[in-house]
Design an enzyme around this catalytic site. Structure first.
Site, PDB file in Angstrom:
ATOM      1  N   ASP A  27      -1.578  -6.758   2.783  1.00 21.45           N
ATOM      2  CA  ASP A  27      -2.701  -5.832   2.571  1.00 21.45           C
ATOM      3  C   ASP A  27      -4.016  -6.480   2.124  1.00 21.45           C
ATOM      4  O   ASP A  27      -4.718  -5.930   1.263  1.00 21.45           O
ATOM      5  CB  ASP A  27      -2.307  -4.745   1.558  1.00 21.45           C
ATOM      6  CG  ASP A  27      -1.208  -3.823   2.071  1.00 21.45           C
ATOM      7  OD1 ASP A  27      -0.651  -4.102   3.143  1.00 21.45           O
ATOM      8  OD2 ASP A  27      -0.911  -2.817   1.399  1.00 21.45           O
ATOM      9  N   ASP A  69      -2.461  -1.364   5.304  1.00 23.00           N
ATOM     10  CA  ASP A  69      -2.518   0.090   5.251  1.00 23.00           C
ATOM     11  C   ASP A  69      -3.380   0.520   6.435  1.00 23.00           C
ATOM     12  O   ASP A  69      -4.450  -0.076   6.670  1.00 23.00           O
ATOM     13  CB  ASP A  69      -3.213   0.541   3.946  1.00 23.00           C
ATOM     14  CG  ASP A  69      -2.216   0.875   2.838  1.00 23.00           C
ATOM     15  OD1 ASP A  69      -1.012   0.625   3.003  1.00 23.00           O
ATOM     16  OD2 ASP A  69      -2.675   1.394   1.803  1.00 23.00           O
ATOM     17  N   HIS A  71      -4.334   4.120   7.505  1.00 24.93           N
ATOM     18  CA  HIS A  71      -4.135   5.543   7.254  1.00 24.93           C
ATOM     19  C   HIS A  71      -5.005   6.451   8.129  1.00 24.93           C
ATOM     20  O   HIS A  71      -6.156   6.106   8.421  1.00 24.93           O
ATOM     21  CB  HIS A  71      -4.510   5.862   5.795  1.00 24.93           C
ATOM     22  CG  HIS A  71      -3.680   5.157   4.773  1.00 24.93           C
ATOM     23  ND1 HIS A  71      -2.318   4.983   4.879  1.00 24.93           N
ATOM     24  CD2 HIS A  71      -4.035   4.597   3.578  1.00 24.93           C
ATOM     25  CE1 HIS A  71      -1.873   4.346   3.804  1.00 24.93           C
ATOM     26  NE2 HIS A  71      -2.889   4.090   3.003  1.00 24.93           N
ATOM     27  N   HIS A  88      -8.808   5.341   1.339  1.00 25.12           N
ATOM     28  CA  HIS A  88      -8.897   3.886   1.540  1.00 25.12           C
ATOM     29  C   HIS A  88      -8.206   3.509   2.836  1.00 25.12           C
ATOM     30  O   HIS A  88      -7.304   4.212   3.296  1.00 25.12           O
ATOM     31  CB  HIS A  88      -8.245   3.141   0.370  1.00 25.12           C
ATOM     32  CG  HIS A  88      -6.770   3.430   0.250  1.00 25.12           C
ATOM     33  ND1 HIS A  88      -6.278   4.522  -0.409  1.00 25.12           N
ATOM     34  CD2 HIS A  88      -5.681   2.787   0.738  1.00 25.12           C
ATOM     35  CE1 HIS A  88      -4.961   4.536  -0.331  1.00 25.12           C
ATOM     36  NE2 HIS A  88      -4.567   3.491   0.376  1.00 25.12           N
ATOM     37  N   LYS A 113       1.063  -0.002   8.445  1.00 25.51           N
ATOM     38  CA  LYS A 113       2.001   0.897   7.752  1.00 25.51           C
ATOM     39  C   LYS A 113       1.291   2.151   7.269  1.00 25.51           C
ATOM     40  O   LYS A 113       0.064   2.155   7.122  1.00 25.51           O
ATOM     41  CB  LYS A 113       2.688   0.179   6.592  1.00 25.51           C
ATOM     42  CG  LYS A 113       1.749  -0.337   5.511  1.00 25.51           C
ATOM     43  CD  LYS A 113       2.527  -1.195   4.499  1.00 25.51           C
ATOM     44  CE  LYS A 113       1.622  -1.906   3.522  1.00 25.51           C
ATOM     45  NZ  LYS A 113       0.971  -1.064   2.531  1.00 25.51           N
ATOM     46  N   GLU A 120       3.896   7.846   3.413  1.00 23.16           N
ATOM     47  CA  GLU A 120       3.352   6.798   2.549  1.00 23.16           C
ATOM     48  C   GLU A 120       4.269   5.585   2.642  1.00 23.16           C
ATOM     49  O   GLU A 120       5.472   5.712   2.872  1.00 23.16           O
ATOM     50  CB  GLU A 120       3.247   7.293   1.100  1.00 23.16           C
ATOM     51  CG  GLU A 120       2.799   6.228   0.083  1.00 23.16           C
ATOM     52  CD  GLU A 120       1.409   5.640   0.326  1.00 23.16           C
ATOM     53  OE1 GLU A 120       1.122   5.232   1.462  1.00 23.16           O
ATOM     54  OE2 GLU A 120       0.618   5.564  -0.638  1.00 23.16           O
TER      55      GLU A 120
HETATM   56 ZN   LIG Z   1      -2.680   3.231   1.115  1.00 24.38          ZN
END
Ligand SMILES: [Zn+2]
Length: 207
Positions: A27, A69, A71, A88, A113, A120
């Site tokens: 990340d 991440d 999202h 974020h 992911k 999550e």
């Molecule tokens: Zn996140």
């Protein structure tokens, strides 16, 4: 007389990655850098360390994985949806890009992911094909660095150990959020209990 730090003959050195080893960078995205939407203190300091480690692995022909991440804008972890975090790492925005200067090798496999609104994932294994890819590549041991020590690094390491991978933590190439002041120490302690070994990034680079 053997020196006290001499390892068992069959144990691969933590300083010399070789066949069966992979690097997993967790990340290292703009929103997790200081000043980002969910900045991790001092996370920018580890960019050159991880760049150096990635170079070591790439030069040795060993695989490098970078989790991120990724999202949707209405992700369940965001406060507007009742989650704990500010928005974020929204897919395809600058905040979700890898931090400048990381200079990941061209061969790096990117693992996205928590890509669905209701999903999550702190661990890079959760809802991804990371395990399948590692097994396909014959990987048995992971070197892990990135952010945050007390969230996604810890969750990724836990899953890796549960799945039977050996883990070496790049101890100087991780940074913590420390929502509570001792979260970092707790996370490091939990990893030690899981049998995680540690190495400093410069020791790898020198090998
Ligand atoms: Zn996140």
């Amino acid at each position: 007389m053997a020196r006290s730090d001499t390892k068992i003959d069959s144990a691969p050195s933590v300083r010399e990655p070789g066949p069966g080893d992979a690097l997993v960078i967790v990340d290292m995205q703009n929103d997790f850098m200081p000043g980002g939407a969910l900045g991790v203190p001092h996370a920018d300091e580890i960019i050159p360390l991880l760049r150096s480690c990635a170079g070591v692995f790439a030069r040795r022909g060993l695989p490098v994985y970078a989790t991120r991440d990724w999202h949707p804008a209405n992700h369940c972890s965001f406060r507007a949806q009742g989650g704990p975090w500010p928005p974020h790492c929204i897919a395809d925005t600058p905040g979700a890009q890898f931090a400048p200067g990381l200079d990941l090798p061209a061969s790096t496999a990117v693992i996205s992911k928590a890509t669905q609104a209701e999903q999550e994932a702190y661990s890079g294994f959760e809802g991804t094909d990371l395990e399948r890819r590692l097994r396909a590549a014959g990987v048995r041991r992971l070197f892990v660095g990135g952010v945050a020590t007390d969230y996604c690094v810890l969750a990724t390491v836990r899953d890796a150990r549960r799945l039977g991978f050996d883990v070496v933590l790049l101890e100087d190439a991780v940074r913590a959020v420390n929502v509570a002041p001792n979260d970092e120490q707790k996370a490091l302690g939990a990893m030690r209990e899981l049998g995680v070994q540690t190495v400093r990034s410069a020791e790898l680079a020198a090998a």
